[in-house]
Design an enzyme around this catalytic site. Structure first.
Site, PDB file in Angstrom:
ATOM      1  N   SER A 176     -14.048  -3.935  -5.946  1.00 19.49           N
ATOM      2  CA  SER A 176     -13.868  -3.702  -4.518  1.00 19.49           C
ATOM      3  C   SER A 176     -14.788  -2.602  -4.029  1.00 19.49           C
ATOM      4  CB  SER A 176     -12.411  -3.304  -4.242  1.00 19.49           C
ATOM      5  OG  SER A 176     -12.220  -2.938  -2.881  1.00 19.49           O
ATOM      6  N   SER A 212       0.824  -1.204   0.000  1.00 22.11           N
ATOM      7  CA  SER A 212       0.000   0.000   0.000  1.00 22.11           C
ATOM      8  C   SER A 212       0.862   1.259   0.000  1.00 22.11           C
ATOM      9  CB  SER A 212      -0.903   0.010   1.231  1.00 22.11           C
ATOM     10  OG  SER A 212      -1.567   1.249   1.378  1.00 22.11           O
ATOM     11  N   ARG A 262      -8.368  -8.238   5.391  1.00 21.90           N
ATOM     12  CA  ARG A 262      -8.439  -8.514   6.824  1.00 21.90           C
ATOM     13  C   ARG A 262      -8.027  -9.944   7.158  1.00 21.90           C
ATOM     14  NH1 ARG A 262     -13.116  -5.320   6.065  1.00 21.90           N
ATOM     15  NH2 ARG A 262     -13.170  -3.372   7.262  1.00 21.90           N
ATOM     16  N   HIS A 266     -13.799  -1.473  -0.995  1.00 17.91           N
ATOM     17  CA  HIS A 266     -12.833  -1.090   0.042  1.00 17.91           C
ATOM     18  C   HIS A 266     -13.139  -1.772   1.371  1.00 17.91           C
ATOM     19  CE1 HIS A 266      -9.427   1.782   0.000  1.00 17.91           C
ATOM     20  NE2 HIS A 266      -9.496   1.659   1.308  1.00 17.91           N
ATOM     21  N   GLN A 289       0.485  -0.586  -4.819  1.00 16.58           N
ATOM     22  CA  GLN A 289      -0.828   0.075  -4.897  1.00 16.58           C
ATOM     23  C   GLN A 289      -0.662   1.568  -4.685  1.00 16.58           C
ATOM     24  OE1 GLN A 289      -2.340   1.280  -1.755  1.00 16.58           O
ATOM     25  NE2 GLN A 289      -4.021   2.240  -2.849  1.00 16.58           N
ATOM     26  N   ARG A 294     -15.676   6.663   9.254  1.00 15.33           N
ATOM     27  CA  ARG A 294     -15.427   5.510  10.112  1.00 15.33           C
ATOM     28  C   ARG A 294     -15.594   5.931  11.563  1.00 15.33           C
ATOM     29  NH1 ARG A 294     -10.009   3.684   6.772  1.00 15.33           N
ATOM     30  NH2 ARG A 294     -11.033   3.776   4.730  1.00 15.33           N
TER      31      ARG A 294
END
Length: 376
Positions: free
Chosen positions: A272, A108, A327, A274, A129, A165
């Protein structure tokens, strides 16, 4: 593999026990009410297998071929940020585990080890990425990844602004971590994590520390997902022009966007949402998979919510060429470090193989919609 850990959920529970709440919430949390997280998992129940009999399944093959390379499993380690919050040198450990298992690893932009440092830690194939924070900085990143020997560039599109979030907002999660009384107490209750954290020092966004851009400004923008909201097809073409190797576009759930990416020179797409961390009410990429995979000829990857080999096989039946794990491997990392990542990968390899045997398919290359049906 210990009998204590027989599925990914076991690693998730152990990771939760090992990490302070603020860190586990960062790993686990999603946007808003987190209905997207739940949907990403429940969507797999929409499909059921149709096992075939009278098939020789004595020899099974879970390997796949993509971009002129044979991989030992039809899944990859997806790009994830701030991994050293879970375990020191986490990006290198994930890369090493992927190399050992002969599966792709994606680093990432928000990694805690630099593009160059990760490239030097293992000899496996590495993909980079890219978050496009600023156009000039993105070009610098691309050139750094090229110089460091990365073979695939993954451009993420689904973070125009930061997802809301709420766990992170309530916890005041940010880098550097604020040592509030509650965090100090939580750290004392998780001494193994605290010792590792103190030994490694405060994680930082390593790709921006030596950047020619003003690193504090850029790091703040990245932490708050202040990406280049002007990014469009012309922007993609410019990056395509300077990247000579394989290029994937990530964050797609619409057929027309997949087609546009391919028309601009992308070699494949990653479906995706995310992991439910951006838009809480987004469809699952599984719901768009068949329409997209049956309409373009380039490889289609998919992520978001995969926890079992049966999940992976369902995606392959619907046309995915490879599944990306986020995850799932991070749970292994947070639970047991590199050993945990190795074990999760091995567990999922076994799970995919066992599912093939159960449905009467000797190779992942033969999977298609004949082996699956939509639940009424």
């Amino acid at each position: 593999m210990s009998r204590q850990f027989i599925n990914v959920e076991d690693y998730r529970r152990h990771a939760k026990a090992q990490l302070p709440r603020i860190i586990f919430d960062y790993l686990e949390g999603g946007a808003e009410d987190e209905k997207g997280l739940q949907h990403n998992r429940s969507v797999f129940d929409q499909w059921r297998f149709k096992p075939q009999r009278f098939i020789d399944i004595s020899h099974r093959d879970i390997s796949c071929e993509l971009f002129n390379k044979k991989w030992d499993a039809p899944f990859a380690i997806a790009p994830t940020g701030l991994n050293s919050s879970f375990w020191p040198k986490a990006d290198a450990l994930l890369a090493k585990s992927a190399a050992r298992a002969n599966i792709p690893f994606m680093l990432s932009t928000a990694s805690n080890m630099s593009i160059e440092d990760v490239a030097q830690t293992c000899d496996g194939e590495k993909w980079f990425q890219l978050y496009v924070v600023h156009e000039e900085l993105a070009v610098q990143m691309v050139h750094r990844a090229l110089k460091a020997g990365y073979t695939t560039l993954v451009i993420t599109l689904d973070v125009g602004v930061n997802g809301y979030r709420e766990r992170d907002i309530r916890n005041e999660f940010a880098l550097p971590l604020r040592f509030s009384p509650s965090l100090v107490l939580d750290g004392m209750l998780h001494p193994a994590w605290s010792l590792r954290f103190l030994q490694q020092g405060m994680p930082q966004l390593a790709n921006f520390v030596t950047s020619e851009a003003q690193s504090l400004e850029i790091q703040a923008a990245l932490m708050s997902r202040q990406m280049d909201t002007r990014f469009n097809l012309e922007s993609l073409k410019k990056l395509r022009d300077i990247w000579p190797h394989t290029l994937l576009v990530k964050g797609i759930v619409r057929l027309e966007d997949a087609q546009s990416a391919i028309q601009c020179g992308a070699d494949g797409v990653i479906l995706s949402n995310h992991g439910g961390r951006q838009l809480d009410c987004s469809i699952s990429p599984m719901e768009a998979l068949y329409d997209i995979s049956s309409s373009i000829h380039q490889p289609v990857f998919i992520d978001s919510g995969f926890r079992r080999g049966s999940d992976i096989v369902k995606a392959l039946c619907l046309g995915a060429n490879m599944v990306c794990l986020g995850r799932a491997t991070l749970y292994g990392l947070a639970a047991k470090g590199e050993v945990g990542v190795n074990e999760v990968i091995a567990l999922l390899k076994q799970d995919v193989d066992r599912t093939l045997a159960q449905i009467g398919c000797p190779s992942v290359k033969q999977l298609d919609t004949r082996y699956i049906t939509r639940s009424p």
